[in-house]
Design a protein around this motif. Structure first.
Motif, PDB file in Angstrom:
ATOM      1  N   LEU A  25      14.753  44.728 -17.095  1.00 49.29           N
ATOM      2  CA  LEU A  25      14.620  43.706 -18.129  1.00 49.29           C
ATOM      3  C   LEU A  25      15.156  42.384 -17.615  1.00 49.29           C
ATOM      4  N   HIS A  54       9.070  50.440 -24.920  1.00 49.54           N
ATOM      5  CA  HIS A  54       9.972  49.338 -25.257  1.00 49.54           C
ATOM      6  C   HIS A  54      11.358  49.830 -25.673  1.00 49.54           C
ATOM      7  N   SER A  70      19.119  45.692 -26.780  1.00 50.62           N
ATOM      8  CA  SER A  70      19.164  44.535 -27.687  1.00 50.62           C
ATOM      9  C   SER A  70      19.989  44.855 -28.930  1.00 50.62           C
ATOM     10  N   CYS A  72      14.609  48.416 -23.972  1.00 52.01           N
ATOM     11  CA  CYS A  72      14.853  47.031 -24.364  1.00 52.01           C
ATOM     12  C   CYS A  72      15.376  46.958 -25.797  1.00 52.01           C
ATOM     13  N   ASP A 105      13.920  38.756 -22.030  1.00 53.30           N
ATOM     14  CA  ASP A 105      13.396  39.932 -22.738  1.00 53.30           C
ATOM     15  C   ASP A 105      14.343  40.330 -23.866  1.00 53.30           C
ATOM     16  N   LEU A 106      15.645  40.364 -23.551  1.00 52.99           N
ATOM     17  CA  LEU A 106      16.640  40.748 -24.553  1.00 52.99           C
ATOM     18  C   LEU A 106      16.660  39.758 -25.708  1.00 52.99           C
TER      19      LEU A 106
END
Length: 269
Positions: free
Chosen positions: A127, A91, A98, A94, A131-132
């Motif tokens: 992504l 992860h 983010s 991401c 997702d963000l």
């Protein structure tokens, strides 16, 4: 240095006092960083190598889009605060992107913030915008909704400005802020420097920079700021000793941006 203050210096000192009072609230958990630092690279746990690589990816994106150094520093701060709780390596991309999105919203003017789709395309992470958005909420929850932070970059700015305020005109070029900035970026590449108090790291960078210049005003200025900030001499010396190797390896203010030709189809597609 602080005995005779101009109006500008008084304002800077007031800002410094506010930062010193706040800095402990926004630091990553040292125990969590240590777990990452000493984890074995087995693909299942977060490691220092993976974290440091993600920071370099964030800097590449920062330079590609022309974001401020403060934005990059905040993204790294959020990344470390989140990773010090727990994160799975799969992860990390991401999480990193983010954190950059959250930093952009806090620091940059709205007109300078690219679309989330463009960030994803340039980063080449697999992504979606959803997702963000989900990850941004998770990160904010983990850092107790403290999306802003007191960082070494802000201390670097204030210490530099306070020193400049008290230098004679012929000495005002003794310190180059862009060089100090580049050295701070290099420190962000290594997880160990995220354990340092922001004020101590910033003053360590300046102290190392002025060594050998033989300028009494610079030396006195740093000593006065150390005393005012209540920075222990041993703490300052500890981080100062770690800096040269890191700066030798990473102090270039250039970073490998994504290849423009390779990504032309992505931006226009």
């Amino acid at each position: 240095m602080i005995e005779v203050l101009t109006t500008d210096a008084q304002k800077l000192l007031h800002q410094l006092n506010a930062l010193l009072e706040q800095e402990s609230r926004y630091q990553p958990k040292v125990c969590g960083l240590s777990l990452i630092e000493f984890s074995h690279d087995n693909g299942l746990k977060m490691t220092a190598r993976l974290r440091d690589f993600e920071v370099k990816e964030l800097l590449s994106l920062t330079q590609y889009f022309g974001f401020d150094t403060e934005t990059f520093s905040l993204a790294v701060n959020l990344l470390d605060r989140f990773c010090a709780t727990k994160v799975q390596p799969k992860h990390l991309g991401c999480v990193g992107l983010s954190c950059l999105c959250l930093a952009l919203k806090s620091i940059e003017e709205e007109r300078n913030i690219p679309l989330a789709n463009d960030l994803i395309r340039i980063s080449q992470y697999r992504l979606t915008v959803s997702d963000l958005m989900r990850m941004e909420k998770i990160i904010l929850e983990k850092v107790c909704w403290k999306g802003k932070a007191t960082m070494a970059f802000q201390f670097l700015q204030l210490y530099y400005s306070l020193i400049q305020e008290n230098l004679p005109f012929e000495r005002t070029n003794s310190l180059n802020f862009e060089r100090l900035e580049a050295q701070l970026k290099a420190c962000h590449y290594r997880i160990i420097f995220s354990k340092a108090k922001p004020s101590v790291l910033a003053l360590s960078i300046i102290t190392l920079e002025i060594q050998g210049q033989k300028c009494e005003q610079l030396t006195e200025g740093v000593q006065c700021l150390q005393k005012h900030s209540k920075i222990n001499g041993r703490d300052l010396a500890f981080w100062q000793e770690l800096l040269p190797k890191c700066l030798t390896e990473n102090s270039s203010n250039k970073c490998s941006k994504p290849n423009v030709q390779k990504l032309k189809w992505i931006v226009s597609g």
